[in-house]
Design a protein around this motif. Structure first.
Motif, PDB file in Angstrom:
ATOM      1  N   ASN A 112      30.484  37.717  43.359  1.00  0.00           N
ATOM      2  CA  ASN A 112      30.887  39.086  43.071  1.00  0.00           C
ATOM      3  C   ASN A 112      30.489  39.403  41.642  1.00  0.00           C
ATOM      4  O   ASN A 112      30.989  38.804  40.711  1.00  0.00           O
TER       5      ASN A 112
ATOM      6  N   GLU B 147      23.029  42.147  41.779  1.00  0.00           N
ATOM      7  CA  GLU B 147      23.700  42.394  43.043  1.00  0.00           C
ATOM      8  C   GLU B 147      22.806  42.015  44.221  1.00  0.00           C
ATOM      9  O   GLU B 147      23.285  41.493  45.225  1.00  0.00           O
TER      10      GLU B 147
ATOM     11  N   GLN C  95      23.650  37.918  47.846  1.00  0.00           N
ATOM     12  CA  GLN C  95      23.900  37.957  49.276  1.00  0.00           C
ATOM     13  C   GLN C  95      23.988  36.530  49.778  1.00  0.00           C
ATOM     14  O   GLN C  95      22.994  35.826  49.853  1.00  0.00           O
TER      15      GLN C  95
ATOM     16  N   LEU D 287      33.480  38.435  54.527  1.00  0.00           N
ATOM     17  CA  LEU D 287      32.703  39.206  53.555  1.00  0.00           C
ATOM     18  C   LEU D 287      33.237  40.629  53.449  1.00  0.00           C
ATOM     19  O   LEU D 287      33.364  41.177  52.349  1.00  0.00           O
ATOM     20  N   ALA D 288      33.553  41.218  54.595  1.00  0.00           N
ATOM     21  CA  ALA D 288      34.087  42.584  54.588  1.00  0.00           C
ATOM     22  C   ALA D 288      35.415  42.653  53.826  1.00  0.00           C
ATOM     23  O   ALA D 288      35.657  43.583  53.052  1.00  0.00           O
TER      24      ALA D 288
ATOM     25  N   SER E 105      36.424  40.499  51.542  1.00  0.00           N
ATOM     26  CA  SER E 105      36.306  40.031  50.159  1.00  0.00           C
ATOM     27  C   SER E 105      36.157  41.190  49.182  1.00  0.00           C
ATOM     28  O   SER E 105      36.508  41.067  48.005  1.00  0.00           O
ATOM     29  N   SER E 106      35.650  42.329  49.643  1.00  0.00           N
ATOM     30  CA  SER E 106      35.515  43.480  48.750  1.00  0.00           C
ATOM     31  C   SER E 106      36.877  43.953  48.262  1.00  0.00           C
ATOM     32  O   SER E 106      37.002  44.449  47.138  1.00  0.00           O
ATOM     33  N   ARG E 107      37.906  43.785  49.103  1.00  0.00           N
ATOM     34  CA  ARG E 107      39.257  44.187  48.690  1.00  0.00           C
ATOM     35  C   ARG E 107      39.767  43.278  47.577  1.00  0.00           C
ATOM     36  O   ARG E 107      40.409  43.731  46.619  1.00  0.00           O
TER      37      ARG E 107
ATOM     38  N   SER F 168      37.761  41.636  45.550  1.00  0.00           N
ATOM     39  CA  SER F 168      36.892  41.952  44.408  1.00  0.00           C
ATOM     40  C   SER F 168      37.422  43.149  43.637  1.00  0.00           C
ATOM     41  O   SER F 168      37.495  43.137  42.405  1.00  0.00           O
ATOM     42  N   ASP F 169      37.789  44.195  44.356  1.00  0.00           N
ATOM     43  CA  ASP F 169      38.301  45.404  43.707  1.00  0.00           C
ATOM     44  C   ASP F 169      39.572  45.097  42.929  1.00  0.00           C
ATOM     45  O   ASP F 169      39.752  45.558  41.789  1.00  0.00           O
TER      46      ASP F 169
ATOM     47  N   ARG G  99      38.654  42.925  39.789  1.00  0.00           N
ATOM     48  CA  ARG G  99      38.011  43.720  38.742  1.00  0.00           C
ATOM     49  C   ARG G  99      39.017  44.598  38.015  1.00  0.00           C
ATOM     50  O   ARG G  99      38.982  44.731  36.791  1.00  0.00           O
TER      51      ARG G  99
END
Length: 238
Positions: free
Chosen positions: A173, A188, A192, A216-217, A219-221, A223-224, A227
């Motif tokens: 990330n 970025e 991948q 993976l889908a 993991s963005s939560r 990541s947000d 951050r």
């Protein structure tokens, strides 16, 4: 129709996160990371001069020490230490401080499942708080496969007793700290894939790739959240 789990979550739903910045005064950086009732305290000390025998003195060395809630460290904890060391070495810029050792100490405070992913997330936050140079952040998530093939994310301890198999996945990330948009895009584009993948149990190829897709889908939560936490200047709960 998606099945509702015992704690009321749907299969893709993650438990609430929290992260406390630098709860330990004597560490160079520390983080208390919680996912539901799974809580890990990570402390970073260093970099300190010198490396252990067998380590490359032209690079920095990462040392990981795992401390369980109770009792002595066992085989499982030793495996956790090795996995964490490999993962952290892959995200740290080891050439910035050659011939040094950075120690990462983990204390398990609570374990209600997905312990290793929680520990990896705690380590990543603590390294940032300590100012250790990183190639990029990393986020970890646990994916469980039930007997009927259903994939559930961020498994609890009770759920882990019912799994056919599970995967602990670590995704890269970007810190989005490069000096230009072009550099950001290049970074970025290179991210991948997986940093770490640990599987246990009987898992088909379809199950594995389903775990990766769902993980993976989700993991963005994470990541947000990470951050947002790392951008905060003052200590405190995220």
């Amino acid at each position: 129709m998606e099945e509702i789990r015992a704690d009321g979550r749907n299969p893709n739903q993650l438990r609430p996160f929290s992260c406390t910045r630098n709860p330990l005064d004597r560490a160079h950086g520390s983080a208390r990371w919680a996912q539901g009732d799974t809580i890990v305290l990570a402390a970073v000390y260093g970099p300190k001069p010198g490396t252990r025998k067998g380590e490359n003195p032209e690079k920095a060395s990462i040392e990981v020490v795992w401390k369980p809630m109770t009792g002595q460290i066992g085989k499982q904890e030793k495996e956790y230490e090795m996995t964490l060391k490999r993962t952290l070495q892959s995200i740290c810029l080891l050439t910035v401080h050659p011939n040094t050792t950075t120690s990462v100490i983990l204390q398990v405070v609570g374990n209600d499942g997905s312990l290793l992913p929680c520990a990896i997330n705690a380590c990543c936050a603590a390294l940032v708080f300590a100012g250790i140079p990183l190639k990029h952040l990393a986020v970890a998530i646990g994916c469980g496969v039930l007997e009927d093939g259903e994939v559930i994310l961020d498994t609890s301890k009770a759920e882990e007793q019912q799994l056919k198999s599970f995967a602990h996945l670590v995704f890269p990330n970007s810190r989005k700290s490069a000096s230009s948009k072009a550099a950001n895009q290049k970074e970025e584009d290179s991210e991948q894939g997986l940093i770490t993948s640990i599987t246990h149990g009987v898992m088909s190829e379809d199950d594995y790739f389903n775990c990766i897709e769902r993980g993976l889908a989700a993991s963005s939560r994470i990541s947000d959240f990470m951050r947002t936490t790392l951008q905060k200047q003052a200590p405190g709960d995220a």
